[in-house]
Design a protein around this motif. Structure first.
Motif, mmCIF file in Angstrom:
data_model
loop_
_atom_site.group_PDB
_atom_site.id
_atom_site.type_symbol
_atom_site.label_atom_id
_atom_site.label_comp_id
_atom_site.label_asym_id
_atom_site.label_seq_id
_atom_site.Cartn_x
_atom_site.Cartn_y
_atom_site.Cartn_z
ATOM 1 N N PHE A 224 0.853 -1.185 0.000
ATOM 2 C CA PHE A 224 0.000 0.000 0.000
ATOM 3 C C PHE A 224 0.888 1.234 0.000
ATOM 4 N N VAL A 225 0.668 2.085 -1.002
ATOM 5 C CA VAL A 225 1.449 3.314 -1.139
ATOM 6 C C VAL A 225 0.482 4.470 -1.356
ATOM 7 N N HIS A 226 0.503 5.432 -0.444
ATOM 8 C CA HIS A 226 -0.289 6.653 -0.594
ATOM 9 C C HIS A 226 0.290 7.709 0.338
ATOM 10 N N ALA A 227 0.377 8.925 -0.167
ATOM 11 C CA ALA A 227 0.895 10.043 0.619
ATOM 12 C C ALA A 227 0.093 11.286 0.260
ATOM 13 N N GLY A 228 -0.040 12.156 1.248
ATOM 14 C CA GLY A 228 -0.756 13.401 1.009
ATOM 15 C C GLY A 228 -2.174 13.357 1.536
ATOM 16 N N ASP A 229 -3.041 14.168 0.947
ATOM 17 C CA ASP A 229 -4.423 14.281 1.391
ATOM 18 C C ASP A 229 -5.210 13.023 1.038
ATOM 19 N N PRO A 230 -6.297 12.765 1.769
ATOM 20 C CA PRO A 230 -7.148 11.614 1.442
ATOM 21 C C PRO A 230 -7.790 11.773 0.068
ATOM 22 N N LEU A 295 -15.903 12.028 0.053
ATOM 23 C CA LEU A 295 -15.183 12.269 1.300
ATOM 24 C C LEU A 295 -16.037 13.008 2.310
ATOM 25 N N SER A 296 -16.920 13.892 1.882
ATOM 26 C CA SER A 296 -17.767 14.624 2.834
ATOM 27 C C SER A 296 -18.696 13.689 3.563
ATOM 28 N N ASP A 297 -19.259 12.680 2.856
ATOM 29 C CA ASP A 297 -20.135 11.725 3.520
ATOM 30 C C ASP A 297 -19.363 10.809 4.440
ATOM 31 N N SER A 298 -18.117 10.494 4.068
ATOM 32 C CA SER A 298 -17.359 9.577 4.905
ATOM 33 C C SER A 298 -16.982 10.195 6.231
ATOM 34 N N ASN A 299 -16.775 11.513 6.297
ATOM 35 C CA ASN A 299 -16.452 12.160 7.566
ATOM 36 C C ASN A 299 -17.619 12.079 8.540
ATOM 37 N N ASP A 300 -18.836 12.183 8.026
ATOM 38 C CA ASP A 300 -19.991 12.047 8.900
ATOM 39 C C ASP A 300 -20.158 10.616 9.373
ATOM 40 N N ALA A 301 -19.842 9.661 8.496
ATOM 41 C CA ALA A 301 -20.035 8.274 8.881
ATOM 42 C C ALA A 301 -19.021 7.811 9.902
ATOM 43 N N GLN A 302 -17.815 8.392 9.882
ATOM 44 C CA GLN A 302 -16.800 7.955 10.824
ATOM 45 C C GLN A 302 -17.068 8.465 12.228
ATOM 46 N N GLN A 303 -17.939 9.457 12.412
ATOM 47 C CA GLN A 303 -18.290 9.971 13.720
ATOM 48 C C GLN A 303 -19.790 9.780 13.935
ATOM 49 N N PRO A 304 -20.244 8.568 14.214
ATOM 50 C CA PRO A 304 -21.680 8.309 14.297
ATOM 51 C C PRO A 304 -22.342 8.964 15.486
ATOM 52 N N ALA A 305 -21.611 9.318 16.548
ATOM 53 C CA ALA A 305 -22.228 9.855 17.751
ATOM 54 C C ALA A 305 -22.134 11.368 17.831
ATOM 55 N N THR A 306 -21.730 12.047 16.774
ATOM 56 C CA THR A 306 -21.575 13.497 16.826
ATOM 57 C C THR A 306 -22.901 14.201 17.018
ATOM 58 N N SER A 307 -23.939 13.759 16.305
ATOM 59 C CA SER A 307 -25.250 14.400 16.424
ATOM 60 C C SER A 307 -25.815 14.247 17.819
ATOM 61 N N ALA A 308 -25.596 13.120 18.471
ATOM 62 C CA ALA A 308 -26.094 12.924 19.821
ATOM 63 C C ALA A 308 -25.385 13.836 20.807
ATOM 64 N N GLN A 309 -24.089 14.082 20.577
ATOM 65 C CA GLN A 309 -23.364 14.960 21.480
ATOM 66 C C GLN A 309 -23.810 16.413 21.326
ATOM 67 N N HIS A 310 -24.135 16.828 20.111
ATOM 68 C CA HIS A 310 -24.553 18.208 19.897
ATOM 69 C C HIS A 310 -25.926 18.474 20.478
ATOM 70 N N THR A 311 -26.800 17.474 20.512
ATOM 71 C CA THR A 311 -28.137 17.667 21.049
ATOM 72 C C THR A 311 -28.209 17.460 22.547
ATOM 73 N N GLY A 312 -27.101 17.189 23.187
ATOM 74 C CA GLY A 312 -27.094 17.020 24.632
ATOM 75 C C GLY A 312 -27.386 15.614 25.092
ATOM 76 N N GLU A 313 -27.569 14.671 24.175
ATOM 77 C CA GLU A 313 -27.846 13.299 24.562
ATOM 78 C C GLU A 313 -26.544 12.603 24.934
ATOM 79 N N PRO A 314 -26.579 11.686 25.887
ATOM 80 C CA PRO A 314 -25.356 10.964 26.256
ATOM 81 C C PRO A 314 -24.935 10.026 25.142
ATOM 82 N N ARG A 315 -23.649 9.891 25.003
ATOM 83 C CA ARG A 315 -23.121 9.004 23.972
ATOM 84 C C ARG A 315 -23.205 7.563 24.441
#
Length: 442
Positions: A224-230, A295-315
Motif C-alpha cells: 500500500f502506497v499513498h501520501a498526502g491528502d485523502p 469524502l464529505s459523507d465519509s467524515n460524517d459516517a466515521q463519527q456516528p455519535a456526533t449528532s447525539a453529542q450536539h443535542t445534549g444526549e449521552p453518547r
C-alpha cells in the motif's frame, strides 16, 4: 495468421476469454509480429479490458509478412465473445490442442479447430464483423501516485461483506503516517475504507443498506502506497469481480493504481518481485470513476455519535467486538435514516422484549374467556362403534368487559336468529350442549 496452443497455455487462454466476456460482448483481435492482443470495451464505455499474449505463449505462431506490413497497421478482426465462449465449451482436460486460423486479412470468418484427446476434431467458423471498432488504451503506471496490492482471496473476503446487488464501490485512501483524528475510536485509525455507493436518485430496497469497512493496510494488503491528502475513487463492482476471478485462476495478486476522483483506475496482475518480467501474458483493466467525491459523507459516517453529542444526549457505550471478528478490519452496516449501531445487540434486545411481552400476555387470564372454570368431562370411547362420544361443556356467564374485548364469531349464541325467544321458552335450561367433531379413526 495461424496459431496453436496446448496444456497450461490453453487453460490460461480460456480464462482470458471468460474475463473479457464478463466485461463486454465484442472482442477485437490484433496480431503483431511479437504478440497477439485482445481488446474489449463495454457499451457504456466505462470499462476497457486488454490481454496481451507473447509469441512464446503459443506452440505455433505464424504471421504472414505481407499481412503485417506496414507494422503500424496490425492484422485485426472482431468476433462476438458469446460465439467464442460456445466454442470453448468443451472441457480443457479433453483437449489436446487448439488451432486458430485467419486465411486473409479481410476474411469473413475466423476458423477455430479443437483437437480432442480421443481423436475427434471439431472445426468452427465464427463470423467476423465487417468494420471492427478498435479502441486501444495505454496508461503509464508512473502517473498514478497511489497503489495497493492484495491477494484475490483476501479481496473476495472483503467484498463478501457487501450485498451481491451492489453496482459501485468507493475506495478511500488516507496517508497512514498522517495520524487520523479518530485513532482511538471504533474505526481505530484505519488508513483505507471501502464503502458501498448507492445512487441517491434511485429509491429501492438495494439503496437502503450502506456498508463501510475500515481496513488496516499492514494486515490486509500486500502493498500500500499513498501520501498526502485523502482521496476517493468510485467504480463498478462487476468488472472488479471479473478481474478478481481471472487473477485467482492464474494464481497472481491484484495491483490497483489510482489517483483521485474522476481519474481512471488501472488494475493489472502482480506476478511477483519481477512484476511480470518473465511472464508470457499481460492483462489490463481500466475502469472509469465518478466525478463526485464521497469524502464529505465519509467524515460524517466515521463519527456516528456526533449528532447525539450536539443535542445534549449521552453518547452510547461502544459495543464490544466479538471474538471471531478481526481487530484489523471494522465493518458497519446500517439502514438509511438510522444511526450506526450494533445490529446484533439490538436484535437480541428486541427479541427479549418480544418474549417478555408474549409471556405477560399468556399469564394474563383476564384476556381469556371464563369458560375453563367449570369442570368438563373427558370424552368417553365407544368400543362398539369405535367412535368418540360428544362431550358436555357447562356454559358460564362472562363478564361484560371481557366479552366486549373478545371478537365474537358467527356461531355465538347472541348472533342466532330467535335467540331471545329460545331463552324465554327454556329459562329452566341454563346449560349449552356443544358437540365436538368426531375424531377420524384409521
Amino acid at each position: 495468421m495461424e496459431l496453436s496452443m496446448s496444456g497450461g497455455s490453453l487453460r490460461t487462454f480460456g480464462r482470458c476469454v471468460t474475463f473479457l466476456a464478463r466485461v463486454a460482448s465484442e472482442l477485437v483481435l490484433q496480431a503483431h509480429p511479437a504478440k497477439l492482443e485482445m481488446h474489449t470495451l463495454n457499451s457504456s464505455r466505462s470499462a476497457y479490458a486488454s490481454v496481451s499474449l507473447a509469441r512464446d505463449f503459443f506452440d505455433q505462431y505464424t504471421l504472414d509478412a505481407a499481412a503485417s506490413a506496414p507494422p503500424s497497421t496490425p492484422l485485426q478482426c472482431s468476433v462476438l465473445l458469446k460465439s467464442l465462449l460456445a466454442v470453448l465449451r468443451t472441457p480443457h482436460a479433453a483437449l489436446d490442442r487448439l488451432a486458430v486460423s485467419l486465411p486473409e486479412p479481410d476474411a469473413p470468418k475466423l476458423q477455430i479447430t479443437l483437437h480432442c484427446l480421443n481423436g475427434v476434431r471439431k472445426t468452427y467458423w465464427i463470423v467476423c464483423s465487417a468494420e471492427p471498432e478498435v479502441q486501444s488504451l495505454s496508461l503509464d503506471r508512473g502517473r498514478f501516485p497511489s497503489r495497493l496490492a492484495i491477494r484475490p482471496r483476501e479481496l473476495a473476503r472483503l467484498l463478501s461483506n457487501f450485498q451481491s446487488s451492489l453496482q459501485e464501490l468507493t475506495i478511500i485512501a488516507t496517508d497512514p503516517a498522517s495520524g487520523l483524528l479518530d485513532a482511538g475510536g471504533d474505526v481505530g485509525g484505519k488508513a483505507v475504507e471501502l464503502r458501498s455507493y448507492n445512487d441517491p436518485t434511485k429509491d429501492d430496497c438495494d439503496t437502503r443498506l450502506h456498508t463501510q469497512l475500515w481496513i488496516d493496510p499492514a494486515e490486509e494488503f500486500v502493498e500500500f502506497v499513498h501520501a498526502g491528502d485523502p482521496v476517493d475513487v468510485t467504480f463498478g463492482v462487476k468488472e472488479l469481480k471479473a478481474f478478481l476471478t481471472f487473477c485467482e485462476g492464474c494464481e497472481v495478486d491484484i495491483l490497483l493504481f489510482f489517483e483521485k476522483t474522476g481519474e481512471p483506475v488501472l488494475l493489472v496482475p502482480r506476478f511477483g518481485l519481477d512484476d511480470g518480467a518473465t511472464s508470457d501474458f499481460e492483462a489490463t483493466l481500466v475502469l472509469a470513476t465518478m466525478t463526485v467525491s464521497q469524502l464529505s459523507d465519509s467524515n460524517d459516517a466515521q463519527q456516528p455519535a456526533t449528532s447525539a453529542q450536539h443535542t445534549g444526549e449521552p453518547r452510547a457505550a461502544a459495543t464490544p467486538v466479538p471474538e471471531n471478528v478481526s481487530n484489523h478490519t471494522k465493518i458497519w452496516s446500517e439502514l438509511s435514516g438510522s444511526t450506526p449501531k450494533s445490529f446484533e445487540a439490538n436484535r437480541e434486545k428486541h427479541a427479549q422484549t418480544d418474549r417478555n411481552a408474549s409471556t405477560n400476555v399468556l399469564n394474563d387470564t383476564s384476556m381469556l374467556p371464563n369458560v375453563t372454570n367449570a369442570p368438563s368431562k373427558p370424552p368417553v370411547a365407544d368400543n362398539a362403534n369405535n367412535t368418540m362420544q360428544p362431550s358436555r361443556m357447562d356454559h358460564m356467564e362472562e363478564h361484560p368487559e371481557v366479552i366486549s374485548a373478545i371478537p365474537r364469531s358467527q356461531h355465538h349464541p347472541s348472533n342466532w336468529v330467535g335467540a331471545d325467544d329460545n331463552d324465554d321458552d327454556n329459562e329452566e335450561d341454563e346449560e349449552l350442549l356443544v358437540q365436538t367433531t368426531p375424531h377420524y379413526m384409521d
